[in-house]
Design an enzyme around this catalytic site. Structure first.
Site, short mmCIF file in Angstrom:
data_model
loop_
_atom_site.label_atom_id
_atom_site.label_comp_id
_atom_site.label_asym_id
_atom_site.label_seq_id
_atom_site.Cartn_x
_atom_site.Cartn_y
_atom_site.Cartn_z
CG HIS A 124 -8.29 -0.11 -5.34
ND1 HIS A 124 -9.33 0.46 -4.66
CD2 HIS A 124 -7.15 0.54 -4.94
CE1 HIS A 124 -8.87 1.42 -3.87
NE2 HIS A 124 -7.56 1.49 -4.02
CG ASP B 89 -2.10 0.91 1.09
OD1 ASP B 89 -1.94 1.98 0.48
OD2 ASP B 89 -3.19 0.56 1.59
#
Length: 400
Positions: free
Chosen positions: A315, A227
């Protein structure tokens, strides 16, 4: 989370020895996502023996053009503290705010330097504590503060939001980060104390953490994916993160979202479905169109049958800078664990104009394959003040 007088309160937990319970629980979720071996390798040398502890790092300077809470390398532990000025002091709100910002400057400068001459907090461990202070749009409007308008404004409502007002918003937001959890508890208490003395109150607090990773390695979230891979470099940050030349040049805007993650349901998916939902491979973080983590995702690449290699609902596709004229945000997120059924991501992203976040989030809310596993439960937006020079006080430019 414990509620006190209607406020959401995340109380620090003291552990006499051993790893933090929340970190262990989060570690279990990451292991379930199939990345336990990689994390274990980070703690061991090449021959499998336990690696020696790294030498202590020096403290991070508090003073500078930009606040160290944005510019310093991301640290493993964070604590966010949101404050509200009491209605009784709004009639003289500018004076009250000046006093509070002066006290926050003093607290953060002392914490960054440590409580002793050698730059260490009490206890003999390196503090490496960094902080940032931001001003919310409500306070800026009420007091007529000099903030980047109309950029600083409350975010609109997004489809699927389940926001708890007691966990979001606020007149001021303080974010503390450190190498370990224990200094944050001490400094967060000091922040609360000076706030009360200045006629303010603590609206909410939230703690977060990252898995221990080697320098230069992108941390993983509770879904097991890296991330923060696509963060901008300094050149891009000058265009998209920091303000334009002028009084706000060294300020930025922080968008905060508390996102609950259904880790059990997501990690129960087959590995290939997890990769397709994200648009990246879980193992190495590479986009489905590339071979290495930092390869630029090609959102237009197609298979022979005409379908996209990175699916239309992935995403990575929906958050791609290519859909926003190349605009990027600086993401410095953390995981959180507030007990069974309430674990997830503290999304903290910095950008010049939060309209970028609004565009991205509208696309994600409409089509993101991760939506069944996510729930946004809190939100805040603040103008992160420029840094401060020697002898100065945070927020000096707010008052014209």
């Amino acid at each position: 989370m414990h509620a006190e007088t209607g406020k959401a309160q995340d109380r620090p937990r003291t552990v006499a020895s051993g790893p933090d319970r929340r970190a262990l629980l989060a570690g279990g979720a990451v292991l379930a996502a199939g990345v336990g071996a990689g994390i274990t390798a980070l703690a061991r040398g090449g021959d499998g023996r336990r690696a020696a502890a790294p030498p202590p790092e020096p403290s991070v300077p508090f003073r500078g053009e930009r606040q160290a809470g944005v510019t310093a390398p991301q640290q493993p532990a964070t604590q966010l503290v949101a404050l509200d000025l009491a209605p009784a002091v709004i009639s003289d709100g500018r004076t009250a705010l000046r006093g509070l910002l002066g006290e926050l400057t003093r607290v953060l400068a002392a914490a960054a330097g440590g409580t002793s001459a050698d730059g260490r907090l009490q206890g003999g461990e390196p503090a490496r504590l960094t902080g940032l202070v931001g001003v919310g749009p409500g306070l800026a409007g009420r007091l007529g503060l000099d903030v980047p308008a109309p950029v600083l404004a409350e975010l609109p409502a997004f489809p699927g939001d389940r926001l708890d007002p007691a966990r979001g918003g606020g007149d001021l937001l303080v974010q503390l980060c450190a190498a370990d959890r224990w200094p944050l508890s001490v400094v967060a208490e000091q922040v609360g104390a000076v706030a009360v003395a200045a006629g303010a109150s603590v609206r909410w607090t939230q703690s977060g953490f990252l898995p221990r990773t080697a320098a230069g390695v992108t941390p993983r979230n509770l879904f097991g994916f890296k991330d923060g891979t696509a963060n901008p470099d300094e050149e891009a940050a000058r265009q998209w993160v920091w303000g334009p030349p002028g009084p706000h040049e060294h300020g930025t805007v922080l968008v905060y979202r508390r996102i609950r993650m259904d880790t059990g349901a997501f990690t129960a998916l087959p590995a290939d479905r997890r990769d397709l939902a994200m648009g990246r491979r879980e193992g190495d973080g590479a986009p489905l169109t590339g071979t290495a983590e930092h390869d630029e995702p090609d959102i237009y690449a197609k298979h022979h049958d005409g379908s996209y290699v990175i699916p239309a609902t992935a995403h990575v596709r929906l958050s791609s800078p290519r859909l926003d004229g190349g605009a990027r945000m600086l993401r410095r997120g953390y995981s959180y664990d507030d007990g069974p059924g309430d674990r997830g991501l503290l999304f903290c992203a910095f950008m010049r104009d939060p309209a970028l976040f609004t565009r991205v989030q509208n696309r994600l809310a409409a089509r993101d394959a991760l939506n069944p596993f996510l729930e946004h439960t809190a939100s805040a937006v603040v103008y992160v003040l420029p840094g401060v020079g020697e002898g100065g006080v945070l927020g000096e430019g707010l008052f014209g």
